[in-house]
Each structure stands twice: as C-alpha cells, then as structure tokens.
Design an enzyme around this catalytic site. Structure first.
Site, PDB file in Angstrom:
ATOM      1  N   THR A 335      -6.661  -1.649 -12.144  1.00 57.24           N
ATOM      2  CA  THR A 335      -5.922  -0.614 -12.851  1.00 57.24           C
ATOM      3  C   THR A 335      -4.983  -1.272 -13.859  1.00 57.24           C
ATOM      4  O   THR A 335      -4.394  -2.314 -13.573  1.00 57.24           O
ATOM      5  CB  THR A 335      -5.122   0.287 -11.878  1.00 57.24           C
ATOM      6  OG1 THR A 335      -4.391   1.271 -12.624  1.00 57.24           O
ATOM      7  CG2 THR A 335      -4.147  -0.512 -11.042  1.00 57.24           C
ATOM      8  N   HIS A 387      -3.450  -5.446   4.926  1.00 61.54           N
ATOM      9  CA  HIS A 387      -3.201  -6.602   5.776  1.00 61.54           C
ATOM     10  C   HIS A 387      -4.045  -6.568   7.052  1.00 61.54           C
ATOM     11  O   HIS A 387      -4.189  -7.587   7.745  1.00 61.54           O
ATOM     12  CB  HIS A 387      -1.715  -6.680   6.148  1.00 61.54           C
ATOM     13  CG  HIS A 387      -1.203  -8.069   6.318  1.00 61.54           C
ATOM     14  ND1 HIS A 387      -2.022  -9.139   6.611  1.00 61.54           N
ATOM     15  CD2 HIS A 387       0.053  -8.588   6.243  1.00 61.54           C
ATOM     16  CE1 HIS A 387      -1.300 -10.241   6.707  1.00 61.54           C
ATOM     17  NE2 HIS A 387      -0.036  -9.940   6.483  1.00 61.54           N
TER      18      HIS A 387
END
Length: 416
Positions: A335, A387
């Site tokens: 992006t 994560h």
C-alpha cells in the site's frame, strides 16, 4: 413481450447485494446492452444491461433494497427504441404523455441539424464525470449516436496520448463532495455502502484477531530515482507505459518473499498455509473505498508487465469495474500512502495474509554518507505482520532485504 430483470449470479463468497442506482425509470426507453441498474455487493458493483430495445415496465426492488443472487428486480418490455414514457390512465395523463413525446423528439432532431453529438444516458453520465466534451467523441452507434464505449475509448486515447484533462487526472482516491446544505451547524446522515461496510468489518476483524506488530526502516530512493530518470523515456517508448516506483517495490518484494516464505504465507484456522507463488495485492483507493486488486504471479512479470497491470487496475477501480476474481487470492499486499503525502504510518493487515508493506512519501533529508552530510531522497518503509506466524527476526530481515535491493537495484537482477 415482457421479460424479467434479474440480479447477476453472485460468486460463492458473496451472499447478497444492494440495488445501488436505477439508471432508467418505468416507461423510459432503453437500447440493447444499455446500463439500466447497478447492484452493489461487498466487493464490487455489478452492472445489469437491457436485454433488448424497449422500456422498463416495472421496478420491483428500489434503490437501497437488498437482493439475492439471481433475484428479480424488475420487468422489461421489448419494443422499439425511443418509445416514450407510458401515459397515465386518465385523459390528462394521455395528453401529458403525448406532449412529452413531442418535446423529446425535436430535441434530437435539433441536435442532428446543429451538428451536436447525440449521447445515450450512460454515455452522457460518463462524459460528465470525466469532463469530456461530447462533440469531440466520434459516435459509432445507430445514426451516429455516441455510446458509453465511445466515451471510454476517447478517455483511454486521451490518457495514452498525454492529453488527459485536469478532471480526468484527478486521483482515484479523491472522495466525492457531500452537500451539507445550509445552516449554522449542518449535518447529513448517509448510510454506508456495502463495500465500505465490508472494509470496516475486515479491518476491525484484523485488529481483533491478529497479533499485529509493525517494524520500520528507511530506504535511500536515490539509486532507483536515478535509474528511472535515465531510462524512463526509452522505457515508455518501448513498452507504452510509464516507469513508476511501484514496479520496483513489487519486484523487490517478490524476491524477498522467496527468501522469507513465512511472510508470503496465510493463516487458516489452526493451519499455516505456505504459498509457492507470489500474488501481490496493490491497494488502490477509489471513490467507493479501498480495494486491493491482485497482480498474479508477480515474480514472472517484468517491470513493464507490472506497470501495465497497475495502470489497468487503477482505471478499473476508478470506473468501479474491478471483478471479484481480480481482488481475491493475494499472498502479500503493498500500500502506498505516499501519493497522498503520508510520511509514516502503520498499515493494517489484509486477512488472511500475514504481512503488508507500507510505502510513504519521498522526503529529502540530511543523511550521513561516507562520513559526510548529504541531502538524500529518503522514504520510510513499514511492515505490519502477524506475530502468530512471523517472528520479529524474520520481519526485520525481510524489510532489510527490500531496503538493500532498492538501494542497489542490480541485486534484483542478480538475486543477491
């Protein structure tokens, strides 16, 4: 002969849609394949066109109503093109219908005699949205009528020849203006579109379900800018498309993804799915909201192929013509908030992907180079990652790999 107007058959991932806009009202004449109604889903806007020349007989689902796949939204009566609106049942209504027919026909004849272009309603709407002079468009329809395709071809030709008007050059992300009316403290309540509601739901879900972290780094864009400056004219002449920065980032990302497969993976329940290909989603801002079309097998494309795909998707996003298949199945997303002036940000994951790369504005800053202070064009890079799937070490090394390839573009070709 009456026929049913049905909503398109939605893909399996789309449960229902909403009637967005009726471009024709009951009694209005339609030409074959002319746009009559837009159906908005949570991914794309689908167009329904007239099956033949005739008129809209009845509207069964009004604007804002929810419809299911293949559901009947109205009825259509086949007849001669140019048929006027049906008259009311009483005598006054009949006279009114005749007057309307009498006033509509001379206006078209007057346009022909004066040399003015005659546009279909869909073509006129597209021309107004893009600030196109109708008289400059060559009509290929019946009796020289300008069709929607004629206007679109004129816009595409103007863009490729560099004569795009200021209105056409407006960024796709410019939000439409909202008329708040008058008064000291005006307000206006507007319901969310299905697409924007879907975007909101996905973004909130990503924040609630993923263990999302963001790591940052900075890259000296000088080498890429110098390379682009040196070859941009010959590149455009050979490939017919401008050389931008996004293709460099896409190529760097695909090479880095090969080295760190966890960043190119996705999470499906309790399973981790690794992908042996690189389908890169490119976030594009449109009037209807943020969409992410996917460049398939980006590792197999050259810079020119990537740039052509990005231009194609940008045009489709602006026109609301991106297909559902073009926005599904990406393995990684890029992006670019820098086109709007963003200096640094933390992009949100695009589930079920496990990482997203954020580009930002190129800003000249004093940097230490070989023990000396020099002004360099610098860009902050941000990598948001899940994560649960990616360790911090992998995320940092992935971002450093992209940084190194951009600061020395030869690494992309040499795979070092």
């Amino acid at each position: 002969m009456s026929t049913e107007i049905k909503a398109p058959v939605f893909p399996e991932s789309v449960a229902e849609g909403t009637v967005a806009t009726w471009h024709k009202q009951p009694g209005e004449a339609c030409s074959r394949d002319e746009l009559i109604v837009d159906i908005e889903t949570d991914k794309v806007v689908l167009e329904v066109v007239a099956p033949a020349d005739g008129v809209i007989e009845e509207i069964l689902k009004g604007e804002g109503d929810t419809v299911e796949s293949g559901e009947v939204v109205g009825t259509f009566k086949e007849g001669a093109a140019g048929e006027s609106k049906p008259a009311a049942k009483d005598d006054g209504g009949k006279e009114e219908g005749k007057k309307e027919e009498a006033t509509e026909q001379p206006s078209e004849e007057t346009a022909r005699s004066s040399g003015e272009a005659i546009l279909s309603p869909a073509a006129r709407k597209l021309a107004e949205e893009n600030n196109v002079n109708p008289d400059a468009v060559k009509g290929t329809g019946k009796d020289g009528r300008v069709t929607k395709e004629d206007v679109q071809n004129h816009i595409d030709t103007a863009k490729s020849s560099g004569t795009t008007s200021a209105a056409e050059a407006k960024p796709a992300g410019d939000m439409p203006q909202v008329d708040l009316g008058s008064g000291e403290r005006p307000e206006k309540r507007v319901p969310m579109t299905r697409l924007r509601a879907s975007i909101a739901k996905r973004l909130v879900n990503a924040q609630q379900t993923a263990a999302m972290l963001t790591t940052f780094n900075e890259v000296n864009m000088g080498p890429v800018m110098e390379l682009r400056k040196q070859y941009k004219e010959s590149f455009e002449k050979r490939h017919g498309v401008k050389l931008g920065f996004m293709s460099f980032f896409t190529k760097a990302a695909t090479e880095a993804l090969k080295r760190f497969p966890a960043v190119n993976a996705s999470i499906d329940g309790n399973d981790m799915v690794y992908h042996g290909y690189q389908d890169i989603g490119i976030a594009v801002s449109s009037d209807r909201g943020l969409v992410v079309p996917v460049v398939r097998d980006a590792d197999a494309l050259g810079l020119a192929g990537i740039e052509k795909k990005i231009v194609e998707y940008g045009t489709k996003a602006k026109e609301g013509k991106l297909g559902i298949d073009e926005m599904t199945g990406g393995t990684f997303t890029i992006t670019n908030g820098g086109i709007f002036g963003s200096l640094i940000s933390t992009p949100i994951l695009n589930p079920p992907q496990t990482a997203i790369l954020g580009m930002h504005k190129i800003q000249e800053r004093p940097m230490a180079v070989n023990g000396k202070v020099e002004i360099q064009p610098m860009m902050y890079l941000a990598l948001s990652y899940d994560h649960r799937m990616i360790d911090g070490k992998e995320a940092v090394q992935f971002l450093v790999a992209i940084k190194e390839m951009l600061e020395d573009p030869a690494r992309i070709l040499l795979d070092v």
